[in-house]
Scaffold this motif. Sequence first.
Motif, short mmCIF file in Angstrom:
data_model
loop_
_atom_site.label_atom_id
_atom_site.label_comp_id
_atom_site.label_asym_id
_atom_site.label_seq_id
_atom_site.Cartn_x
_atom_site.Cartn_y
_atom_site.Cartn_z
N PRO A 238 0.80 -1.22 0.11
CA PRO A 238 0.13 0.15 -0.10
C PRO A 238 0.84 1.39 0.09
CG PRO A 238 0.00 -1.01 2.14
CD PRO A 238 0.75 -1.82 1.32
N ALA A 239 0.14 2.33 -0.08
CA ALA A 239 0.57 3.87 -0.21
C ALA A 239 -0.33 4.50 0.63
CB ALA A 239 0.98 4.19 -1.44
N LEU A 240 0.17 5.80 1.12
CA LEU A 240 -0.65 6.61 1.97
C LEU A 240 -0.10 7.89 1.63
CD1 LEU A 240 -2.58 6.65 4.62
CD2 LEU A 240 -0.39 6.88 5.98
N LYS A 241 -1.20 8.82 1.50
CA LYS A 241 -1.02 10.07 1.21
C LYS A 241 -0.17 10.70 2.21
CE LYS A 241 -3.46 10.71 -2.87
NZ LYS A 241 -4.21 11.46 -3.07
N VAL A 242 0.50 11.79 1.86
CA VAL A 242 1.29 12.44 2.68
C VAL A 242 0.83 13.35 3.86
CG1 VAL A 242 3.04 14.32 2.88
CG2 VAL A 242 3.87 12.36 1.57
N THR A 243 -0.59 14.01 3.15
CA THR A 243 -1.48 14.58 4.05
C THR A 243 -1.71 13.80 5.28
OG1 THR A 243 -3.10 14.05 2.58
CG2 THR A 243 -2.24 16.02 2.22
N ALA A 244 -2.10 12.57 4.96
CA ALA A 244 -2.44 11.49 6.04
C ALA A 244 -1.26 11.20 7.04
CB ALA A 244 -3.11 10.16 5.64
N VAL A 245 0.01 11.16 6.62
CA VAL A 245 0.93 10.95 7.46
C VAL A 245 1.30 12.10 8.28
CG1 VAL A 245 3.60 10.79 7.62
CG2 VAL A 245 2.08 9.88 5.61
N LEU A 246 1.04 13.50 7.79
CA LEU A 246 1.00 14.70 8.69
C LEU A 246 -0.09 14.80 9.60
CD1 LEU A 246 1.91 17.36 6.07
CD2 LEU A 246 3.40 16.17 7.55
N ASP A 247 -1.34 14.50 9.29
CA ASP A 247 -2.47 14.17 10.29
C ASP A 247 -2.03 13.12 11.32
OD1 ASP A 247 -3.86 15.84 8.63
OD2 ASP A 247 -4.95 14.02 7.67
N ALA A 248 -1.41 12.34 11.23
CA ALA A 248 -1.22 11.25 12.29
C ALA A 248 -0.01 11.87 13.20
CB ALA A 248 -0.60 9.83 11.80
N ILE A 249 0.94 12.45 12.59
CA ILE A 249 1.86 13.29 13.33
C ILE A 249 1.23 14.11 14.04
CG2 ILE A 249 3.87 14.82 13.19
CD1 ILE A 249 4.74 13.25 10.50
N GLU A 250 0.44 14.80 13.50
CA GLU A 250 -0.36 15.94 14.53
C GLU A 250 -1.19 15.35 15.66
OE1 GLU A 250 -1.89 19.33 11.70
OE2 GLU A 250 -2.74 17.40 11.24
N ALA A 251 -1.67 14.18 15.48
CA ALA A 251 -2.66 13.37 16.53
C ALA A 251 -1.49 13.02 17.49
CB ALA A 251 -3.33 12.37 16.01
N GLN A 252 -0.34 12.33 17.19
CA GLN A 252 0.57 11.93 18.17
C GLN A 252 1.27 12.82 18.89
OE1 GLN A 252 1.26 8.51 17.72
NE2 GLN A 252 3.17 8.40 19.22
N TYR A 253 1.55 13.87 18.48
CA TYR A 253 2.33 14.95 19.25
C TYR A 253 1.64 16.11 19.69
CZ TYR A 253 6.15 12.08 17.46
OH TYR A 253 7.01 11.10 17.04
N GLY A 254 0.10 16.17 19.57
CA GLY A 254 -0.53 17.22 19.99
C GLY A 254 -0.41 18.53 19.42
N ILE A 255 0.08 18.70 17.98
CA ILE A 255 0.47 19.80 17.48
C ILE A 255 -0.43 19.91 15.99
CG2 ILE A 255 2.70 19.70 17.98
CD1 ILE A 255 3.43 18.47 15.35
N THR A 256 -0.62 21.28 15.48
CA THR A 256 -1.50 21.24 14.24
C THR A 256 -0.62 22.05 13.31
OG1 THR A 256 -3.31 21.73 15.53
CG2 THR A 256 -3.49 22.62 13.44
#
Length: 710
Positions: A238-256
Motif C-alpha cells: 500500500p501507499a499513504l497520502k502524505v497529508t494523512a502522514v502529517l495528520d497522524a503526526i499531528e495527533a501523535q504529538y498534539g500539534i497542528t
Amino acid sequence: MNKVDLYVNGFRLDLFDDEEITINLSVQNVQDISKVFTDFTQGFTIPASPRNNEILQHYYNSNITSSVITTETGGSPVWNSIGITWNTWSTAWNAGASSTSVANTFDGRLRQEARIEINSLPFRTGVVEIENVQLKGTEPYAYTLTFYGDLVSLSDLFGDDYLYDVDFSEYNHSYTDTAVFDRLTSDTYAPVFYPLMSPVKNWFYQSSSGSGADNENNIAHHTGGAGRRGIRYYELKPALKVTAVLDAIEAQYGITFTGSFLSATPFVDLSLWLHRTEGYMYDTTTTIAWQLINFNRNTGSGSQFNLTTETWTVPDDAPYDLQITMQNVSENYELGVFSDGVFEGSILVNAHPSSSVTSTFSSFIFGTNAQVQLFIRPQSATAMTYQCTDYSGLDSVTSTSEFSVDQTTSTSYPFEVVIQDLMPDIKVKDFLAGVLRMYNMVIVPTASTSFLLQPLDDWYAAGTDQNLQTYFDITQYTVNRPPLYREIEFKYQDTNQILGFQYQRTNNTGFGDLRSFFNFDADEFIVDLPFECPLFERLTDLHTNTLTNVLVYKSITSEANEDGTFNPYLGAPILFYGYFDDYDLSSNSLTFVNSDGSHEQVVKAWYANTSNRYSSAGASHSICFGSDIDPYHLQTVNRSLYNTEWSNYITDLYAKQRRLYQVEAVLPIGEIITMDLKNAVIWNNQKYIVNSVSLNMTTGKAKFELLNVV
C-alpha cells in the motif's frame, strides 16, 4: 530601555539589571537556503537568586533532585494568542497574582518551556536550555541560558522517533484479495491505496497467448484465460497520502499544521510508498498467529467439554481420535491441537469455500486430565472465514464418543495490514524536513503547538509592506554581495533500482535531480532530500510492440541472476504522486489474481508517477527538479519542483542587481512586538525582504540584513 521578562515553565526568572539579551530572528537565510531557521538568543546570564535557584532546581548542586517552588507567579495565564487587545491582556495579567507552592518539574537535561515578554507584552514562545552555572567559591553566582523558538521545541518533541513509532491504526485494514483489489481500483478507501508498484516481480505486458505469454510476470489480461499470468494480490504494497502522514503526526504529538498549500494540488497527491523491507509485504517468514476456535453448542452426550474455556478435559490416558468438519473455509488453513498449552500436532487443509471437509487427528494420547484445545490459522498471511460444523472426540479403540460440539455461525479470522509496521525507516523530523525542502517551504510557529507550512514565495506574498525608514540609522550602513555558489544541486538519494541506476550511469545524474554551474569562485550548495525519486516504466505490449497505458514501478536491482530473475530492492523512502480519476486501462487491461487463483480484470487503477496527472503533461506537476522526460508522457513536465517552488528565489539570488544590505535601527516597542519577517521593508522608496534581524530586546537596537527586491 525595555523591560524584558523571561518565564520558564510559567515562572518568571530574575534578570540582571544591566543584562542585555539579543535574539536572532530568521526564517529563510541566503547563507544556507536549504534550511529553515528559528529564533534563538546568544547565551545570556541571569543571577543565581533564591527565586532562580528554586525555579532551576539548584542546578549547581547535583545532590538536589527534587524541590518545591514557592514564588510569585505574577498571575500569568497560559499564553494562547497575541491576537487580542491590550485591555484583555492587561486584565488577564493583573488578575489573581499570588504566591504558589508546587512541585518543581525542572529537568536540566531537557530544554524547558519558556516565553519572553517585553514591557509585559508577549513577544516569543519557545524553550530555554541551561548552559552552565558560574560559582564564586562554593556559592552560585549566575546561570547561563539560551532561548530557542518553537521550532526547536518541535524538534525536541519528535526526538529520535521514527515514522513507525507514530500511530496509523485508523488506516489499518483487513488483508484479503478483495481489500487489495478495492484499494487498487477505486478511491473509496483513500488516503490508503495500492499503486502499480512491484516489490519483487519484473512485470511485463504481452496481450496475446503466444510464446512466453503464460508467465507469472505477464500482467496483461487475456480473454481466453489467464493461465499463470497476472498480479497476485500479495505482490502489492500500500501507499499513504502524505497529508494523512502529517495528520497522524499531528495527533501523535498534539500539534497542528496549517496552510492552504497542504490541501491544494499538487501536495494532496503526494504519497508515500509503504516499503519498509525488501520483498513482499508478507512472506513465509511472517508469523501467523493461532486463533482458538470458539464453539457455542454441545451436540453430544459428553460433559467433558467446557464451552467457556473451549477446553476438553481428557478422562484417561487412552488414545483418542479428534474429528473436525470445517465448512466454507475461504483460504488454505491449518488446524492445530494443543494440550495444556503445548503444541501437539497440526493438519494442513486446502481452501474449500463452498463445501465441507473432515480432518482427523488419529490415536493421540494426551494423558489423564490434560486440557486440550483446537486452534486454526491461515497458511499464509491473509484474513479468512470458516465454520466448524462438528468437532468430536472418539476413543480410538471403542469409538465411544467423548464429546461433540459445533459452531452455529461463520467465524472470521482477521489478518490486518498494520500500516505502522510498514512505515519506511526514517525519523519523523527527517521526513518533515525533507518534505519542507522539496517544496521550499517555511515552517513558522503561530502558537506553541501550531505551525504554518507554506512555500516561501507564498509566505512572502502574504506579507504587507512596512515603512521603517524613520527608525533606520543611515549614517553608516553596508552593501554586500550576497553569497553566490559555483554549483547548486537539487538531489534525491542515489538508487540501485534497475531503471534509476541505468539512468544515473547514462546521464551522470540521478533521475529527478538538477545541477547548475556558475562562474563564481565559491562553494557548492546541495539541497539533499532523504527520499528516492522513483523512475516508473510505461510498458510496451510485446505482442503488438506498441506502448500501453500501463505505468509501473519495479523495486528490483539492476543485475540479473543466472536464472534471469532480479533481486528485490530496498532503498531510501519513496515519494510519488498518486491520483485517482481518469486513468483508464480498458484498452490495456490487467489481470488480478485472487487468493483462490480466480481472476479479476482491471480496467481502472490509481495513477502513480512522478507527475500527478494522466491526462496531459501540461496539466501535470512533477516531483522532479529538472527537465527529465516523464516516463508516461514521454516529454518534459514544465511544472517541476524547481520551476514552481525554487526558481524565483534562486533567480533573484543570482540577479545582477541583487545586494545584501546591513543596516542598524532603533525600534519602538510597537514595531518589536508586531515584527513579522514575511513583511517587506520600505526604505528610500525601495522594497526589501528581511533576511535576518539581530534584536537587542532591552535597548530596541536591531541589526537588519535586507535583500533588495529585484
